[in-house]
Motif scaffolding. Structure first.
Motif, short mmCIF file in Angstrom:
data_model
loop_
_atom_site.label_atom_id
_atom_site.label_comp_id
_atom_site.label_asym_id
_atom_site.label_seq_id
_atom_site.Cartn_x
_atom_site.Cartn_y
_atom_site.Cartn_z
N LEU B 75 0.84 -1.17 -0.07
CA LEU B 75 0.19 -0.07 0.21
C LEU B 75 0.73 1.01 0.07
N CYS B 76 0.78 2.05 -0.94
CA CYS B 76 1.60 3.37 -0.86
C CYS B 76 1.12 4.34 0.22
N MET B 77 1.94 4.85 0.82
CA MET B 77 1.44 6.06 1.92
C MET B 77 2.53 7.22 1.41
N PRO B 80 0.62 12.29 -1.83
CA PRO B 80 -0.78 12.20 -2.41
C PRO B 80 -1.52 11.22 -2.17
N CYS B 81 -0.96 10.06 -1.94
CA CYS B 81 -1.77 8.90 -1.64
C CYS B 81 -2.38 9.21 0.03
N HIS B 82 -1.40 9.72 0.77
CA HIS B 82 -2.01 9.99 2.02
C HIS B 82 -3.26 11.00 2.05
N ARG B 123 6.64 3.94 0.12
CA ARG B 123 6.45 5.48 -0.19
C ARG B 123 6.60 5.75 -1.58
N CYS B 124 5.61 5.71 -2.27
CA CYS B 124 5.38 6.22 -3.33
C CYS B 124 6.01 5.18 -4.64
N PHE B 125 5.03 4.96 -5.37
CA PHE B 125 5.46 4.28 -6.66
C PHE B 125 5.68 5.24 -7.88
N GLY B 126 5.71 6.42 -7.65
CA GLY B 126 5.63 7.52 -8.75
C GLY B 126 4.45 7.28 -9.86
N ALA B 127 3.17 6.65 -9.16
CA ALA B 127 2.10 6.75 -9.68
C ALA B 127 1.15 7.62 -9.20
N CYS B 128 1.55 8.96 -8.53
CA CYS B 128 0.78 9.58 -7.53
C CYS B 128 -0.47 10.36 -8.09
N SER B 129 -0.53 10.36 -9.63
CA SER B 129 -1.39 11.16 -10.30
C SER B 129 -2.77 10.11 -10.20
#
Ligand code: FMN
Ligand code: FES
Lengths: 567, 160
Positions: B75-77, B80-82, B123-129
């Motif tokens: 799970l990305c934390m 932006p995901c937060h 922390r972040c997959f770089g798919a934050c959009s």
């Protein structure tokens, strides 16, 4: 084939051009990490099987990401002598419609986003054609028209896994003329005059760093690309590498030549498997064309690039920790000096630059320092790529001249708050940055203005927060992040952040008094002033800026008369 | 992982820069975690003290020493995901899978009783959009909502 003459380069360019503009229709699916997550691979397979089963004369390929993430999966269609058309929200279910539209030269209206009659790759121009008058022009789409693409000029237009397409867009011709015709010192001079500053966050003048590295004693030196991109919310570098890996390689090649260095390294985070794969592929391609390796372009200059992979530690983006990590050690920073330019990888002089910094180099050398510094504002020349994310209507990957106002970025390009909500603030610079409130959105994004606001450029993540975002919670989020990423070496950062977190937890739990705010402020100032490396020195920016601009949100949580003073 | 496969991974890295972390990463990617005995064997083979390797795998968050379930949900934390509700996603996952973990120093680890799923955070997959984002066995899912999770999990053999 090894490229050793302008004729060789031209021959490859023709091959690539024929791929970008074949004599039959071409369909390219945007397949960067984001496009794949939006279902791009399934779409690609579906299109492929329809073409195969129907025996259609259509070229199917992949492209990088054009940045309009909201519209994904994005597909581009080129029919000879017609404009390139970008299609949006294409799914396996609408794949048939795409093929039918291409065959009948009648693009389905509901799928068409815009058309591109010609595309300026800056290092080359591609004319697509006229027609499809009912489809809006690229320049009529606010998300695109308010941008200025220099670094992202190829992204979404070429196949990142095919070096010939990069060459067709004018790629490697700059490296060729530099390596075969320019004095290395004049290259450094050109980069200095361009005013290029490091895109990794601190904005150090690139040409100057090159000069210092070059003058450092010793013959065996390194150039390193920082592709750690540990700032959560920033994915510019990922996209740059996935969509146009050769631009980075060409930039490193020119830099290596200018500094007279033959060994290059790319330090990339493990969380980017596709970027790693594409870079490895691109390096192999470049070698097979004689653009990396020995005697490049038939000159006596040799240069090679190796990849080193990080392992999920934010602090490893810091220069000295990065070097430790490359050497297979725990990524703990050490005080500088010595600087990397004196003693970097394996103790040798090392030049470290961010991915995007390197990507700026080819265009500077192609168009010259004067042309380059014509974009941006004084002391901040060129463009910057940002990832515009969070609670914004059009999240995506964008590029604007340095100095562009936050307002223009968030409203004109981003379309304002997602779902029509009111935007409250934007967070720039990641965990080292700060939150800038909406009333200051006339601030231009350049290195100095953001510092004045108490924030930072960082690597280019812009996280939009709306009326529902709790700013104290955001401050806690970042402190929690920094505290868990602290390498533990220096006391202010290790213990100070832990206590900052405890205070914020207390405030959020409604168990804090006014004196806790004072304590929070003093603690933040101390950590900032006394930490060893940039992580600790900047980690409290989110607290300081939220305290400064959103004090009322803290006050609302403070209990006025705590019986035991809050403890 | 057998010794032959380990040798093959080691042989990929003939260059000193990035060698040790590269080998460890390939083991982690292939196995989902790094078994302690394997770490010992690796230490012998590349002639690096096992204490140093242990230090590395505990310092870098990409590595895990704990065995994992059949499918790994990350799970990305990231920020932006937060702001887009990653915590609610975690709560939903815990609820549906019947697990409970503690987030501590940026790490989270919980495995279902039947050993089918392990949940960790990143922390972040770089798919934050497309936040919030989760990754299952290497496949990314964007715009995740609590409502969508049962369907996504069903694709990996989960049922209520
Ligand atoms: C905690 C910390 C994390 C950093 N992370 C990155 C990063 O992910 N990428 C990057 O290019 N620079 C990062 N930097 C900045 C680098 O130390 C260095 O300044 C930069 O890579 C130099 O390249 P440039 O001059 O091209 O910007 C970080 C710095 C600190 C203190
Ligand atoms: S913050 Fe979740 S993918 Fe970047």
């Amino acid at each position: 084939m090894r490229i050793a003459s302008p004729e060789d380069l031209d021959a490859v360019r023709k091959i690539g051009l024929f791929k970008i503009q074949p004599d039959r229709p071409r369909i390219a699916v945007g397949l960067a990490t984001c496009g794949i997550a939006a279902g791009g691979n399934e779409l690609y397979d579906r299109l492929g099987s329809i073409i195969r089963e129907g025996g259609y004369d259509i070229e199917l390929t992949k492209s990088g990401c054009i940045g309009f993430c909201r519209q994904e999966p994005i597909v581009s269609v080129t029919i000879p002598h017609k404009p390139l058309v970008l299609l949006h929200h294409v799914t396996s279910d609408t794949a048939e419609d795409v093929i039918k539209g291409v065959l009948q030269e009648d693009i389905p209206k509901n799928l068409a986003l815009c058309r591109v009659k010609e595309w300026d790759h800056i290092t080359g121009m591609i004319q697509y054609g006229e027609g499809f008058e009912t489809i809006p022009d690229y320049h009529e789409i606010p998300f695109f028209s308010n941008q200025h693409k220099i670094i992202l000029r190829d992204a979404g237009f070429i196949n990142p896994e095919d070096i010939t397409e990069y060459i067709a867009a004018g790629g490697y011709s700059t490296a060729f003329s530099v390596l075969t015709g320019r004095d290395p010192d004049s290259v450094i001079d050109e980069v200095k005059r361009s005013g290029l500053r490091g895109r990794g966050g601190a904005g150090f003048p690139t040409g100057l760093k090159w000069e210092i590295t070059k003058k450092a004693p010793g013959s065996e030196k390194f150039i390193v690309c920082n592709a750690d991109e540990g700032d959560p919310g920033a994915y510019m570098n990922r996209n740059e590498m996935e969509s146009d890996p050769h631009m980075l390689i060409e930039g490193m090649l020119i830099g290596a030549y200018a500094m007279g260095i033959s060994e290059g390294l790319i330090y990339i985070r493990a969380e980017y498997p596709l970027a790693i794969e594409r870079l490895r592929h691109a390096i192999r391609e470049a070698k097979s064309y004689g653009l990396l390796g020995k005697e490049i372009f038939g000159t006596d200059f040799s240069f090679d690039i190796k990849i080193a992979i990080g392992a999920g530690a934010f602090v490893c983006g810091e220069s000295t920790a990065l070097v430790a990590s490359i050497e297979g050690k725990i990524g703990r920073p050490h005080p500088r000096p010595p600087r990397l330019t004196d003693s970097g990888v394996w103790g040798r002089p090392t030049d470290l630059n961010n991915v995007e910094t390197w990507c700026n180099v080819p265009v500077i050398m192609a168009k010259g320092a004067e042309w380059y510094s014509g974009t941006g504002v004084r002391g901040n020349s060129g463009t910057k790529v940002f990832s515009l994310v969070g609670k914004v209507d059009n999240p995506g990957m964008i590029e604007v001249p340095l100095g562009t106002s936050l307002h223009r970025i968030i409203y004109d390009i981003g379309g304002g708050g997602a779902g029509g909500k009111r935007v409250k603030a934007v967070q720039t610079g990641g965990p080292s940055g700060g939150c800038i409130p909406e009333r200051f959105f006339n601030t231009g994004v350049d290195f100095e203005s953001l510092l004045t606001m108490g924030s930072m450029m960082g690597s280019g993540g812009l996280v939009v927060m709306d009326e529902d975002t709790d700013m104290v919670d955001i401050a806690r989020y970042f402190i929690n992040f920094a505290a868990s990423e602290s390498c533990g070496k220096c006391l202010p950062c290790r213990e100070g952040l832990k206590h900052t977190l405890l205070i914020l937890n207390r405030i959020l739990a409604g168990k804090a008094g006014v004196e806790d705010i004072t304590l929070l402020e003093t603690l933040a100032d101390t950590i900032q002033a006394t930490s060893l490396c940039g992580l600790g020195q900047t980690a409290t920016n989110p607290v300081q800026t939220t305290l400064k601009y959103f004090r009322e949100e803290y006050d609302a949580l403070i209990v006025q008369d705590l019986p035991d003073g809050g403890r | 992982m057998d010794e032959k496969r380990l040798d093959e991974i080691i042989s990929r890295y003939d260059y000193p820069s990035g060698r040790i972390l590269g080998i460890l990463r390939d083991i982690q990617v292939s196995e989902g975690y790094i078994e302690k005995d394997l770490l010992r064997l690796l230490a012998e083979k590349i002639e690096v003290p096992v204490s140093r390797l242990y230090g590395l795998v505990t310092f870098y968050s990409f590595f895990s020493l704990q065995p994992v379930g059949r499918h790994i949900i990350t799970l990305c934390m990231g920020t932006p995901c937060h702001v887009k509700g990653a915590r609610t996603i975690l709560a939903t996952l815990e609820d549906l899978l019947g697990i409970k973990g503690e987030e501590e120093s940026g790490k989270y680890f919980a495995t279902t009783a039947d050993n089918q799923f392990t949940v960790v955070i990143a922390r972040c997959f770089g798919a934050c959009s497309m936040s919030p984002v989760i990754q299952i066995d290497g496949n990314l899912y964007g715009y995740v909502t609590p409502e969508k999770i049962p369907e996504i999990l069903a694709g990996y053999g989960w049922h209520p």
